[in-house]
Motif scaffolding. Structure first.
Motif, PDB file in Angstrom:
ATOM      1  N   HIS A  72      15.487   5.535   0.671  1.00 60.97           N
ATOM      2  CA  HIS A  72      14.351   5.361   1.598  1.00 60.97           C
ATOM      3  C   HIS A  72      13.099   4.944   0.823  1.00 60.97           C
ATOM      4  CE1 HIS A  72      11.902   6.657   5.224  1.00 60.97           C
ATOM      5  NE2 HIS A  72      10.980   6.697   4.280  1.00 60.97           N
ATOM      6  N   HIS A 125      10.873   1.245   0.573  1.00 62.92           N
ATOM      7  CA  HIS A 125       9.426   1.029   0.751  1.00 62.92           C
ATOM      8  C   HIS A 125       8.836   0.085  -0.296  1.00 62.92           C
ATOM      9  CE1 HIS A 125       8.250   3.592   4.019  1.00 62.92           C
ATOM     10  NE2 HIS A 125       8.677   4.710   3.467  1.00 62.92           N
ATOM     11  N   GLU A 134       8.191   2.561   8.020  1.00 62.92           N
ATOM     12  CA  GLU A 134       9.133   3.684   8.115  1.00 62.92           C
ATOM     13  C   GLU A 134      10.451   3.282   8.773  1.00 62.92           C
ATOM     14  OE1 GLU A 134       8.640   5.945   6.286  1.00 62.92           O
ATOM     15  OE2 GLU A 134       6.490   5.922   5.942  1.00 62.92           O
TER      16      GLU A 134
HETATM   17 ZN   LIG Z   1       8.905   6.557   4.376  1.00 65.50          ZN
END
Ligand SMILES: [Zn+2]
Length: 967
Positions: free
Chosen positions: A343, A347, A366
């Protein structure tokens, strides 16, 4: 503190063009005001580059800072507005230059802090013209507090018992302004050159690598970091600590030395090394084209609010999200480490390279990070089946929030820091991730990848909105020769700018076999809602004569409220139709009862495996939730879920177990709860037999997760063989495999007595027991009906006994929630606790969690009455503080009662007709669960349920919510 000391090296690093005046040591007078108006910066002047020097002090817990900001004037103005909060500004100096203007007499006329908007407003003695370049120099001081945001301090105790301090940062979304005055909006990107002054025995990390480290006065060193790429303020980070690290290539994992020595960072590092190239290949852009190192740092759990933070080049995590240990960490925890790394690495592209123009588009960050956390980790660990579990882990969880009336759209405006913080919710993560996955399957993966690459390349080192995203994807669509019939933006904004999601209803005409599809907004609690929203829905189907669940491309785009489909006019009598292949579309599906019946019959035959596991999970979740919303009869649903008595696949079983928590709760006061639990035990018997309570060296990752969920659920349901196994494990008084611990501790206590409880209690208090194991024990200590022992758990929650005074807030919350979650008698103990003490010793947010959880467990009239009386007795100050929590709790009770009034009888009638309780004397299987198609005899007799109210299903979703850690 010693400004002179800091200014000497500053002179070394400042550009030597003679433009910078020596700072005036007189303190600049700065007044305070309460401003009104927009929370957005005016943008007449924007930052180009920051030179930051910071010196944390570990004896006074303060820090000194110098911020020198190069600015560009965009519009003529005499005002510079930027952010600053919780800093003591000592001195401000401005210097501007322009070929056409003479700024030699330019001074600062006055400055003030706008407290509400967290602005520092500087008024100049004259206007500055567009194109001018200015340098603002600010000397300031701050406090290294312990509130886990801004530049703050954290601590841990080393193996010798010494407290060790570190200084770390958490800036997203609006806390960079607590560490240095700055233009703290995501679109106002700049370069950063950072200098950290730190004690000799410490080391420092920031976004980019150090290029010079030199001795400084007073046993300190000064570390100068390379200039960063152009980036947002919220992604700046620094860590000053005594940590050590393990590294490979340009990736490293840092943490307290004893944990690094024990190889606790090794699994995370190996995941990072696999995940980074997977994402690079998927997006077609190398990470090191913008930064040449990638550090991951583990911060002690009590000093890190989130799961992790994606600072560019310097990702921070809570220790339990990054570190693992053999024989301590469970398979689920290691999966959590792999996915959180994936994750945060996602980003690096979505968030760091391309940032949202404003926080209303934080879902782009997100949502893609959520998508890529599954994609990246699934490449590294194919056996985790993460992409196949996406609908289960992400989409169904998004539905649970998005089906409520107060759901917000993905693109949703926010101005104040509180409003911005509230955007980091399940809509930004799970819904956006699911909608992004829908786009991938809608456009096909190669087109999706090309469009994402174009979006990232076009907007690198800049900021973007959803319109740039849709337009880049649309270009890829056109290049691929696909004709969507309308711009992608028009299709996708129906998903991003409307709250909620559609329920697609499919009706097959009995005689003509014509299929009609209709859409409306789905709401859990308002079946009479008059829907006027429409979505443009990529729709696909499978029919039973050709059960191909592989091709997820849409067959049509449903635009209208209702549409007839002639293509499927050949759905023959007796054939079922299932829509939303692999549940890649972000919508629920309902059918006419005949079609539901045909699906149920098919599932209850041997070839139920022909239906994809994701669609079996979808059918279970959709059917149970539709029934809960009054859109489908429970009899139909129970016929369908009866097929689970042969199901062994983790995915559909998990979908059922997630929904079981609700059903078991609302049925807990029913006179036929024993029948329901017998039915449920039988549904899970095949999975129990398949998995067995014993670990095997041929288990794969999913087997281990599956065993954990089946044992936990069955032991909570008083399944005799499960409880017996748990007792046998526990009474060896030996170390238990991590994946079995939760089920064994809880089941062992249910089946045991004081001896087992004391054993676990001692294990909990032992200094050698690892924190993760202690958490599992604490969760289980309330898995008993012994009121004396339960009272001790309550004492722990309130830290009344001296030995519990050091229990963290998270531990105390864990103890209290376990009490009413795990045990029937625990509900009464919780109801009889001292509520004034509850309000005094827990935060407002935790009080909300506790009252919500407790009220959901109140299904008996006498308990509901007692709870109402307790709330009525609270004084007005409690109502002022917790009024919302009180009202929500009362509303929970009303909703429970409404459900009981509407649906309990139908379920009871179905159960009475089909389920028989075993007789207590017979050791042989006597229970049958029959549906219209099947009769199944469990291979192991289940114990008699004595019919007493015996709530034993741990609400997994509730527990997940408690530990939901946004990143
Ligand atoms: Zn995040």
């Amino acid at each position: 503190m010693l400004w002179v000391a800091i200014l000497v090296p500053i002179l070394i690093i400042l550009p030597a063009d003679g433009q910078f005046p020596l700072p005036d040591f007189e303190k600049t007078e700065i007044t305070e005001r309460q401003g009104v108006g927009s929370y957005r910066l005016p943008n007449d002047v924007i930052p180009i580059k920051y030179y930051l020097t910071l010196e944390p002090e570990f004896d006074t817990f303060g820090f000194d800072g110098i911020a020198e900001i190069n600015l560009q004037v965009i519009n003529e103005t005499n005002t510079i507005t930027l952010h600053s909060v919780e800093l003591t500004l000592q001195n401000l100096t401005i210097n501007c230059a322009s070929p056409a203007e003479d700024y030699s007499n330019l001074t600062i006329e006055y400055s003030f802090l706008d407290l509400a908007r967290q602005f520092l407003v500087i008024t100049l003695s004259r206007n500055v013209a567009p194109g001018s370049e200015c340098t603002l120099l600010i000397l300031y001081e701050g406090i290294l507090n312990q509130d886990s945001h801004g530049f703050y301090r954290a601590q841990y105790t080393d193996r010798e018992g010494n407290v060790r301090w570190l200084a770390v940062t958490q800036f997203e979304p609006t806390y960079a302004r607590e560490a240095f005055p700055c233009f703290d909006e995501p679109a106002l990107k700049a370069e950063f050159e950072i200098t950290i002054i730190r004690p000799n025995n410490y080391n420092s990390l920031s976004n980019s690598p150090i290029y010079i480290s030199m001795p400084y006065m007073n046993n300190k060193r000064m570390d100068l970091f390379r200039v960063t790429p152009r980036m947002s303020t919220y992604l700046v980070a620094f860590v000053v600590s005594e940590f050590t690290s393990v590294s490979s290539g340009y990736q490293a994992v840092h943490g307290r030395p004893e944990f690094i020595n024990e190889s606790r960072g090794d699994f995370a590092l190996s995941m990072g090394l696999q995940v980074l190239p997977a994402i690079e290949n998927f997006l077609g852009i190398a990470y090191n084209s913008s930064l040449v190192k990638l550090d991951n740092v583990a911060i002690p759990d009590d000093y890190f609010s989130n799961g992790a933070m994606e600072n560019w080049g310097l990702v921070t995590y809570r220790e339990s999200s990054l570190f693992s240990k053999e024989n301590v960490s469970t398979s689920a925890e290691k999966q959590g480490i792999g996915t959180i790394i994936s994750h945060e690495y996602g980003h690096k592209w979505f968030g760091n390279l391309v940032s949202p123009l404003w926080w209303n588009y934080v879902w782009i960050n997100e949502g893609f990070a959520t998508y890529l956390q599954n994609y990246g980790a699934s490449v590294a660990q194919p056996s985790w089946r993460l992409m196949e579990r996406f609908a289960l882990s992400t989409l169904q969880s998004a539905f649970s929030t998005d089906q409520l009336q107060n759901a917000r759209p993905m693109t949703y405006d926010a101005e104040t820091p509180d409003e911005i913080n509230a955007l980091f919710d399940r809509i930004a993560y799970n819904k956006a991730g699911s909608v992004i996955r829908m786009v991938e399957h809608f456009l096909t993966t190669p087109v999706f990848q090309r469009g994402l690459n174009r979006f990232l390349v076009n907007n690198s080192f800049s900021a973007a909105t959803e319109y740039e995203l849709w337009s880049a994807l649309d270009e890829a669509v056109i290049e691929a020769g696909i004709n969507l019939g309308r711009p992608l933006e028009e299709i996708m904004t129906t998903w991003t700018q409307q709250a909620g999601f559609p329920l697609v209803t499919i009706l097959v005409a009995p005689v003509t076999r014509t299929v009609t599809v209709a859409q409306e907004r789905f709401l859990l609690d308002n079946a009479s809602y008059d829907s006027n929203e429409t979505w443009i829905i990529p729709l696909n189907f499978v029919i039973s004569s050709n059960p191909n669940f592989e091709d997820t491309a849409p067959i049509l785009l449903l635009r209208e409220n209702s549409q007839s489909i002639t293509t499927f006019a050949n759905v023959n009598p007796g054939e079922w139709i299932i829509a939303n292949i692999q549940q890649t579309g972000y919508y629920r599906v309902n059918y006419d009862e005949e079609n539901w019946g045909l699906i149920a019959n098919y599932l209850n035959r041997d070839n139920f495996n022909n239906i994809h596991p994701s669609n079996r999970a979808q059918l279970i979740d959709d059917a149970l939730v539709l029934a809960r919303a009054g859109r489908l009869n429970y009899e139909v649903v129970f016929d369908l879920i009866s097929y689970l008595n042969r199901e062994t696949d983790y995915v559909p079983l998990n979908s059922f177990i997630n929904n079981l928590a609700f059903l078991d709760r609302v049925l807990s006061a029913s006179p036929n709860i024993a029948l329901f639990r017998e039915f449920t035990r039988n549904l899970l018997q095949a999975a129990f037999d398949y998995l067995t309570p014993y670990e095997s060296n041929i288990d794969d990752h999913i087997d281990r997760l599956n065993r954990q969920q089946i044992l936990t659920t069955l032991c909570n349901l008083n399944h005799e063989a499960c409880l017996q196994s748990a007792s046998n494990y526990l009474r060896t008084w030996q170390h238990i495999s991590p994946d079995l611990q939760s089920a064994v501790y809880c089941g062992g206590l249910r089946n045991g007595g004081e001896e087992e409880w004391n054993y676990l209690y001692n294990l909990y208090t032992s200094s050698t027991t690892e924190r993760l194991q202690r958490n599992r024990i604490l969760n289980a200590l309330s898995c008993t009906e012994n009121s004396t022992l339960l009272q001790r758990v309550l004492d722990m929650a309130f830290s009344q006994s001296t030995e519990w005074r050091l229990l963290s807030n998270a531990d105390r919350l864990r103890a209290l929630t376990g009490l009413y979650t795990n045990s029937e008698n625990g509900i009464d103990i919780a109801l009889n606790m001292n509520f004034a003490q509850l309000f005094a010793s827990f935060s407002t947010r935790n009080v909300n969690t506790i009252l919500n959880g407790l009220s959901l467990r109140l299904t008996r009239g006498d308990r509901q009455d007692l709870f109402r009386q307790i709330l009525q007795l609270q004084d007005s100050s409690s109502w002022d503080l917790h009024g919302n929590a009180f009202r929500n709790s009362l509303s929970n009770i009303n909703q429970t009662n409404d459900w009981i009034a509407n649906y309990q009888d139908a379920i009871n009638n179905w159960l009475i007709e089909r389920v028989t309780l075993p007789t207590t004397s017979s050791p042989t299987p006597t229970t049958t669960v029959s549906t219209s198609d099947t009769t199944v005899s469990p291979t192991t007799p289940a114990p008699p349920d004595n019919g007493s109210i015996d709530v034993r299903i741990m609400p997994l979703l509730l527990l997940c919510t408690l530990i939901l850690l946004y990143t």
